[in-house]
Design a protein around this motif. Structure first.
Motif, mmCIF file in Angstrom:
data_model
loop_
_atom_site.group_PDB
_atom_site.id
_atom_site.type_symbol
_atom_site.label_atom_id
_atom_site.label_comp_id
_atom_site.label_asym_id
_atom_site.label_seq_id
_atom_site.Cartn_x
_atom_site.Cartn_y
_atom_site.Cartn_z
ATOM 1 N N VAL A 136 0.973 -1.012 0.475
ATOM 2 C CA VAL A 136 -0.219 -0.491 0.122
ATOM 3 C C VAL A 136 0.872 1.012 -0.098
ATOM 4 C CG1 VAL A 136 -1.258 0.978 1.705
ATOM 5 C CG2 VAL A 136 -1.626 -0.819 0.891
ATOM 6 N N MET A 137 0.700 2.125 -0.829
ATOM 7 C CA MET A 137 1.441 3.276 -0.623
ATOM 8 C C MET A 137 0.180 4.096 0.599
ATOM 9 S SD MET A 137 3.398 4.397 -2.190
ATOM 10 C CE MET A 137 3.884 4.227 -3.711
ATOM 11 N N LEU A 138 1.591 4.863 1.708
ATOM 12 C CA LEU A 138 0.791 5.127 2.322
ATOM 13 C C LEU A 138 1.149 6.441 2.755
ATOM 14 C CD1 LEU A 138 -0.379 4.191 5.273
ATOM 15 C CD2 LEU A 138 1.612 4.208 6.218
ATOM 16 N N PRO A 139 0.517 7.052 2.480
ATOM 17 C CA PRO A 139 0.916 9.176 3.409
ATOM 18 C C PRO A 139 1.560 9.200 4.762
ATOM 19 C CG PRO A 139 -1.594 9.094 2.957
ATOM 20 C CD PRO A 139 -0.895 7.359 3.092
ATOM 21 N N THR A 140 2.348 9.854 4.848
ATOM 22 C CA THR A 140 2.829 10.510 6.424
ATOM 23 C C THR A 140 3.608 11.822 6.392
ATOM 24 O OG1 THR A 140 5.246 9.537 6.614
ATOM 25 C CG2 THR A 140 3.592 7.230 6.953
ATOM 26 N N GLU A 141 3.300 11.928 7.536
ATOM 27 C CA GLU A 141 4.039 13.514 7.910
ATOM 28 C C GLU A 141 5.506 13.478 7.467
ATOM 29 O OE1 GLU A 141 4.727 11.516 11.907
ATOM 30 O OE2 GLU A 141 3.990 11.351 9.883
ATOM 31 N N THR A 142 6.233 12.657 7.510
ATOM 32 C CA THR A 142 7.673 13.006 7.109
ATOM 33 C C THR A 142 7.386 12.467 5.123
ATOM 34 O OG1 THR A 142 8.041 10.588 7.495
ATOM 35 C CG2 THR A 142 8.616 12.365 9.026
ATOM 36 N N VAL A 143 7.250 11.036 4.653
ATOM 37 C CA VAL A 143 7.772 11.096 3.453
ATOM 38 C C VAL A 143 6.741 9.958 3.225
ATOM 39 C CG1 VAL A 143 9.700 11.453 3.355
ATOM 40 C CG2 VAL A 143 9.309 9.643 3.832
ATOM 41 N N TYR A 144 6.235 9.600 1.461
ATOM 42 C CA TYR A 144 5.873 8.918 1.225
ATOM 43 C C TYR A 144 6.448 7.038 1.914
ATOM 44 C CZ TYR A 144 1.414 11.015 -0.684
ATOM 45 O OH TYR A 144 0.301 11.710 -0.327
ATOM 46 N N GLY A 145 5.501 6.679 2.225
ATOM 47 C CA GLY A 145 5.929 4.678 2.524
ATOM 48 C C GLY A 145 5.178 3.712 1.602
ATOM 49 N N LEU A 146 6.122 3.005 1.433
ATOM 50 C CA LEU A 146 5.605 1.645 0.739
ATOM 51 C C LEU A 146 5.467 0.904 2.172
ATOM 52 C CD1 LEU A 146 5.017 0.761 -1.466
ATOM 53 C CD2 LEU A 146 7.549 -0.947 -2.138
ATOM 54 N N ALA A 147 4.417 0.214 2.397
ATOM 55 C CA ALA A 147 3.446 -0.165 3.173
ATOM 56 C C ALA A 147 3.246 -1.735 3.231
ATOM 57 C CB ALA A 147 2.665 0.389 4.221
ATOM 58 N N ALA A 148 3.659 -2.621 4.047
ATOM 59 C CA ALA A 148 2.499 -3.757 4.570
ATOM 60 C C ALA A 148 3.175 -3.972 5.766
ATOM 61 C CB ALA A 148 4.343 -4.919 3.392
ATOM 62 N N ASP A 149 1.800 -5.552 5.428
ATOM 63 C CA ASP A 149 1.495 -5.944 7.048
ATOM 64 C C ASP A 149 3.300 -6.803 7.817
ATOM 65 O OD1 ASP A 149 0.886 -8.318 9.372
ATOM 66 O OD2 ASP A 149 -0.249 -9.038 8.005
ATOM 67 N N ALA A 150 3.364 -6.092 9.053
ATOM 68 C CA ALA A 150 4.405 -6.054 9.292
ATOM 69 C C ALA A 150 5.539 -7.402 10.014
ATOM 70 C CB ALA A 150 4.876 -5.600 10.743
ATOM 71 N N ARG A 176 6.836 3.252 15.701
ATOM 72 C CA ARG A 176 6.627 4.733 15.753
ATOM 73 C C ARG A 176 5.216 5.143 15.527
ATOM 74 N NH1 ARG A 176 6.358 9.549 11.776
ATOM 75 N NH2 ARG A 176 6.230 8.819 9.997
ATOM 76 N N VAL A 177 4.756 6.071 16.300
ATOM 77 C CA VAL A 177 3.638 6.040 15.740
ATOM 78 C C VAL A 177 3.769 6.952 14.772
ATOM 79 C CG1 VAL A 177 0.830 7.349 16.576
ATOM 80 C CG2 VAL A 177 1.997 5.844 18.560
ATOM 81 N N PRO A 178 2.675 7.307 13.626
ATOM 82 C CA PRO A 178 2.476 8.728 12.769
ATOM 83 C C PRO A 178 1.502 9.341 13.023
ATOM 84 C CG PRO A 178 1.896 7.046 11.471
ATOM 85 C CD PRO A 178 1.843 6.013 12.742
ATOM 86 N N GLY A 179 2.224 10.522 12.297
ATOM 87 C CA GLY A 179 1.622 12.060 12.752
ATOM 88 C C GLY A 179 0.573 12.125 11.952
ATOM 89 N N HIS A 180 0.068 11.666 10.064
ATOM 90 C CA HIS A 180 -0.584 12.162 9.295
ATOM 91 C C HIS A 180 -1.976 10.815 10.149
ATOM 92 C CE1 HIS A 180 -2.120 12.437 5.762
ATOM 93 N NE2 HIS A 180 -1.314 12.967 4.903
ATOM 94 N N PRO A 181 -2.836 11.697 9.881
ATOM 95 C CA PRO A 181 -3.937 11.062 9.973
ATOM 96 C C PRO A 181 -4.357 10.167 9.071
ATOM 97 C CG PRO A 181 -4.940 13.103 9.875
ATOM 98 C CD PRO A 181 -3.208 13.839 9.905
ATOM 99 N N ARG A 182 -4.441 10.274 7.885
ATOM 100 C CA ARG A 182 -4.562 8.756 6.781
ATOM 101 C C ARG A 182 -3.882 7.823 7.391
ATOM 102 N NH1 ARG A 182 -8.233 10.421 2.899
ATOM 103 N NH2 ARG A 182 -7.483 8.824 1.485
ATOM 104 N N ALA A 183 -2.630 8.065 7.585
ATOM 105 C CA ALA A 183 -1.609 7.146 8.012
ATOM 106 C C ALA A 183 -2.480 5.984 9.078
ATOM 107 C CB ALA A 183 -0.347 7.490 8.161
ATOM 108 N N ARG A 184 -2.473 7.110 10.384
ATOM 109 C CA ARG A 184 -3.612 6.199 10.938
ATOM 110 C C ARG A 184 -4.419 5.902 11.404
ATOM 111 N NH1 ARG A 184 -1.849 10.759 13.922
ATOM 112 N NH2 ARG A 184 -4.357 11.441 14.275
ATOM 113 N N ALA A 185 -5.407 6.240 10.135
ATOM 114 C CA ALA A 185 -6.390 5.476 9.632
ATOM 115 C C ALA A 185 -6.130 4.512 9.067
ATOM 116 C CB ALA A 185 -6.912 6.361 9.237
ATOM 117 N N VAL A 186 -5.260 3.709 8.284
ATOM 118 C CA VAL A 186 -5.208 2.972 7.756
ATOM 119 C C VAL A 186 -5.001 1.946 8.713
ATOM 120 C CG1 VAL A 186 -3.089 1.619 5.728
ATOM 121 C CG2 VAL A 186 -4.825 3.508 5.189
ATOM 122 N N ILE A 187 -4.180 2.219 9.989
ATOM 123 C CA ILE A 187 -3.094 1.772 10.232
ATOM 124 C C ILE A 187 -4.600 1.089 11.642
ATOM 125 C CG2 ILE A 187 -1.151 1.250 12.537
ATOM 126 C CD1 ILE A 187 0.270 3.532 10.414
#
Length: 306
Positions: A19-33, A112-123
């Motif tokens: 998943v392409m995941l927005p964060t407050e730092t940079v965009y991340g390429l996300a997967a189930d850890a 970490r707990v990201p600050g971007h609300p859409r990132a936290r919503a996905v998680i």
């Protein structure tokens, strides 16, 4: 906004897709850890070496302590800076929640707990830890806009969430809290001074192999990067800093604001690189505060970390 909803992204994660995941730092390429096959897809998509650990992103501090063992100083840092751009490296508590591949086989885990609300919503919708290294191909500048992220690795994702331009623009600060010591492993927008205000003086013997983003040549465009430049040579683009330095289009910050410079850094490196210059020169940046992180990224983009 373009892209998918957090709910669609969460379903993609549950089925092992990226998943392409927005964060407050940079965009991340996300997967189930916890899913080693999904995590392997990140390394494949990025061309990333597997000895480089990934950061586990969680929805809140309680979830972080399900992944890692926190002492009082780790909890104090979490309380001071989460949600936000601080990653804490601590002993791993649950090796199943963040798989061995994601931790590069280490007995520690970065969380970490990201600050971007859409990132936290996905998680939160996913319900577990998500690893999300920057969505660039290995070694290149990190993407800080949705379009740049999709251009880099969008062909590898099953869902993509658009969170707008990243507010911070450089990767998270990484600190280790291990063996009774706190050490700075990677500078970021949470500064050395801010961390020391919470936990006291930092140790000097940090274990850099426990942090991502430590390769000598990293964050690099195709064009060679020259740092601490006063002027541009023929064929170079100068990324200026401060009043009257360089062309306005290529200024990291016309006013000399470090936060503006950090937010613009990777975007301008990428835009300059698209023009196929002979090279990219970068004006001197102060080394204090957030400038420590900016100079760290520039030294690695130039292939020099001395």
């Amino acid at each position: 906004m373009k892209g998918d909803t957090p709910e669609i992204a969460a379903e993609a994660l549950k089925t092992g897709r990226l998943v392409m995941l927005p964060t407050e730092t940079v965009y991340g390429l996300a997967a189930d850890a916890s899913n080693s096959q999904a995590v392997a897809r990140i390394f494949e998509a990025k061309g990333r070496p597997r000895f480089n650990p990934l950061i586990a992103h969680v929805a809140n501090a309680l979830d972080a302590e399900m992944v890692a063992v926190f002492d009082d100083r780790a909890r104090a840092l979490a309380e001071a800076f989460w949600p936000g751009p601080l990653t804490i490296v601590a002993p791993v508590r649950d090796r199943e929640r963040v798989c061995d591949l994601a931790r590069a086989g280490l007995d520690s885990v970065a969380v970490r707990v990201p600050g971007h609300p859409r990132a936290r919503a996905v998680i939160a919708a996913f319900g577990g830890a998500v690893v999300a290294p920057s969505a660039n191909r290995a070694g290149r500048p990190s993407p800080t806009t949705f379009d740049d992220a999709m251009e880099e690795t969008g062909q590898s994702v099953g869902a993509a969430v658009d969170g707008g331009a990243c507010a911070i623009g450089v990767e998270s600060t990484v600190v280790s809290v291990l063996d009774g010591q706190v050490a700075l492993l990677r500078p970021g927008s949470v500064t050395r001074e801010e961390i020391e205000a919470v936990v006291g003086q930092l140790a000097e013997n940090g274990q850099g192999h426990r942090s991502p983003g430590r390769l000598a040549l990293h964050y690099a465009p195709d064009a060679p990067v020259r740092i601490e430049a006063q002027t541009a040579n023929d064929g170079e683009i100068l990324l200026g800093f401060g009043p009257g330095v360089g062309e306005p289009r290529w200024s990291l910050s016309p006013t000399g604001d470090l936060r503006e410079a950090a937010a613009n850094l990777f975007r301008l490196l990428r835009e300059a690189d698209r023009t196929k210059p002979v090279g990219i020169a970068v004006s001197p940046i102060p080394h204090k505060g957030l400038g420590e992180a900016i100079n760290d990224r520039l030294r690695r983009a130039a292939g020099f970390i001395g």
